[in-house]
Design a protein around this motif. Structure first.
Motif, mmCIF file in Angstrom:
data_model
loop_
_atom_site.group_PDB
_atom_site.id
_atom_site.type_symbol
_atom_site.label_atom_id
_atom_site.label_comp_id
_atom_site.label_asym_id
_atom_site.label_seq_id
_atom_site.Cartn_x
_atom_site.Cartn_y
_atom_site.Cartn_z
ATOM 1 N N LEU A 44 0.838 -1.202 0.000
ATOM 2 C CA LEU A 44 0.000 0.000 0.000
ATOM 3 C C LEU A 44 0.869 1.245 0.000
ATOM 4 C CD1 LEU A 44 -2.693 1.552 0.309
ATOM 5 C CD2 LEU A 44 -2.515 1.156 2.775
ATOM 6 N N LEU A 45 0.573 2.143 -0.927
ATOM 7 C CA LEU A 45 1.206 3.455 -0.994
ATOM 8 C C LEU A 45 0.109 4.497 -0.828
ATOM 9 C CD1 LEU A 45 3.945 4.921 -1.634
ATOM 10 C CD2 LEU A 45 3.094 5.107 -3.976
ATOM 11 N N LEU A 46 0.292 5.388 0.143
ATOM 12 C CA LEU A 46 -0.646 6.485 0.367
ATOM 13 C C LEU A 46 -0.100 7.728 -0.293
ATOM 14 C CD1 LEU A 46 -1.194 6.037 4.215
ATOM 15 C CD2 LEU A 46 -2.652 5.191 2.387
ATOM 16 N N SER A 47 -0.928 8.443 -1.008
ATOM 17 C CA SER A 47 -0.562 9.710 -1.620
ATOM 18 C C SER A 47 -1.446 10.763 -0.959
ATOM 19 C CB SER A 47 -0.800 9.645 -3.124
ATOM 20 O OG SER A 47 -0.443 10.859 -3.726
ATOM 21 N N ILE A 48 -0.818 11.681 -0.208
ATOM 22 C CA ILE A 48 -1.569 12.615 0.638
ATOM 23 C C ILE A 48 -1.241 14.054 0.275
ATOM 24 C CG2 ILE A 48 -2.006 13.330 3.025
ATOM 25 C CD1 ILE A 48 -0.983 10.497 3.844
ATOM 26 N N LYS A 49 -2.298 14.861 0.080
ATOM 27 C CA LYS A 49 -2.140 16.304 -0.125
ATOM 28 C C LYS A 49 -2.317 16.995 1.221
ATOM 29 C CE LYS A 49 -5.218 15.882 -3.467
ATOM 30 N NZ LYS A 49 -6.265 16.202 -4.401
ATOM 31 N N TYR A 50 -1.522 18.073 1.443
ATOM 32 C CA TYR A 50 -1.599 18.790 2.716
ATOM 33 C C TYR A 50 -1.262 20.265 2.500
ATOM 34 C CZ TYR A 50 3.494 18.418 2.643
ATOM 35 O OH TYR A 50 4.818 18.510 2.287
ATOM 36 N N PRO A 51 -1.793 21.166 3.366
ATOM 37 C CA PRO A 51 -1.516 22.600 3.218
ATOM 38 C C PRO A 51 -0.110 22.959 3.718
ATOM 39 C CG PRO A 51 -2.971 22.220 5.074
ATOM 40 C CD PRO A 51 -2.764 20.886 4.415
ATOM 41 N N LYS A 52 0.577 23.774 2.925
ATOM 42 C CA LYS A 52 1.929 24.204 3.282
ATOM 43 C C LYS A 52 1.901 25.641 3.805
ATOM 44 C CE LYS A 52 5.230 23.001 0.440
ATOM 45 N NZ LYS A 52 6.025 22.732 -0.764
ATOM 46 N N VAL A 53 3.010 26.053 4.434
ATOM 47 C CA VAL A 53 3.092 27.392 5.017
ATOM 48 C C VAL A 53 3.000 28.495 3.966
ATOM 49 C CG1 VAL A 53 4.354 26.694 7.079
ATOM 50 C CG2 VAL A 53 5.621 27.308 5.039
#
Length: 188
Positions: free
Chosen positions: A40-49
């Motif tokens: 399993l590979l998770l690809s996650i988007k997240y907010p940056k500074v």
């Protein structure tokens, strides 16, 4: 030298999106009642500074497995896998369909801890908190109860908004596990 090899291995996984499969078992006593194997590979988007969206890929493998078996005619089985920085909860449902009972993955939940090394340049308020996403009321990986479900090709799914999963070498048997091993497979 070891650090260079580790970086090369991580880059290689990211380039091929292949994570070596791990075997996971829920047991009641010594009997396996829910069985799974996958990479399993998770690809996650997240907010940056800087107010842009970052993107990270996390390899999931190994961990402590708990869960519940479908006993006494119950039609739900659960497998939870926790490796302390991320975890999964897989819920399987069985339906009585003529002529065979079938099962499928009905809920897929993932959680992960935001760390500086895995989520570079994220908003500081995210660090050491937990993110999660869940896909509910799904019917992924359907198979007759007498078979395991097997799919060697990559399976890509989106959970909700920020998490995509890429499964490879997937084999599932959430009900009617015999001799602690997979039944003959139904292939995707």
């Amino acid at each position: 030298m070891l650090k260079a090899l580790l970086v090369l291995a991580v880059l290689s996984y990211r380039a091929t999106a292949q994570v070596p499969p791990s075997r996971y078992e829920v047991k009641k006593g010594v009997q396996v009642c829910v069985l799974a194997k996958f990479g399993l590979l998770l690809s996650i988007k997240y907010p940056k500074v800087d107010n842009t969206m970052g993107h990270t890929q996390l390899m999931f493998h190994g961990g402590d497995v708990t869960g519940t078996c479908a006993e006494d005619g119950q039609n739900v089985a659960v497998m939870e896998i926790n490796n302390h920085e991320m975890g999964l909860k897989l819920t399987f449902t069985r339906e009585n369909r003529h002529p065979h009972r079938v099962y499928y993955l009905s809920d897929f939940e993932v959680w992960y801890v935001y760390t500086r090394s895995r989520f570079p340049d994220a908003h500081a308020s995210l660090y050491d908190t937990t993110g999660s996403e869940k896909a509910s009321n799904i019917q992924w990986f359907r198979a007759p109860e007498v078979n395991s479900y097997l799919c060697r090709s990559e399976q890509q799914k989106t959970l909700q908004y920020n998490v995509d999963i890429l499964l490879n070498d997937l084999q599932l048997q959430p009900f009617e596990v015999k001799h602690n091993d997979f039944s003959p497979p139904m292939e995707c």
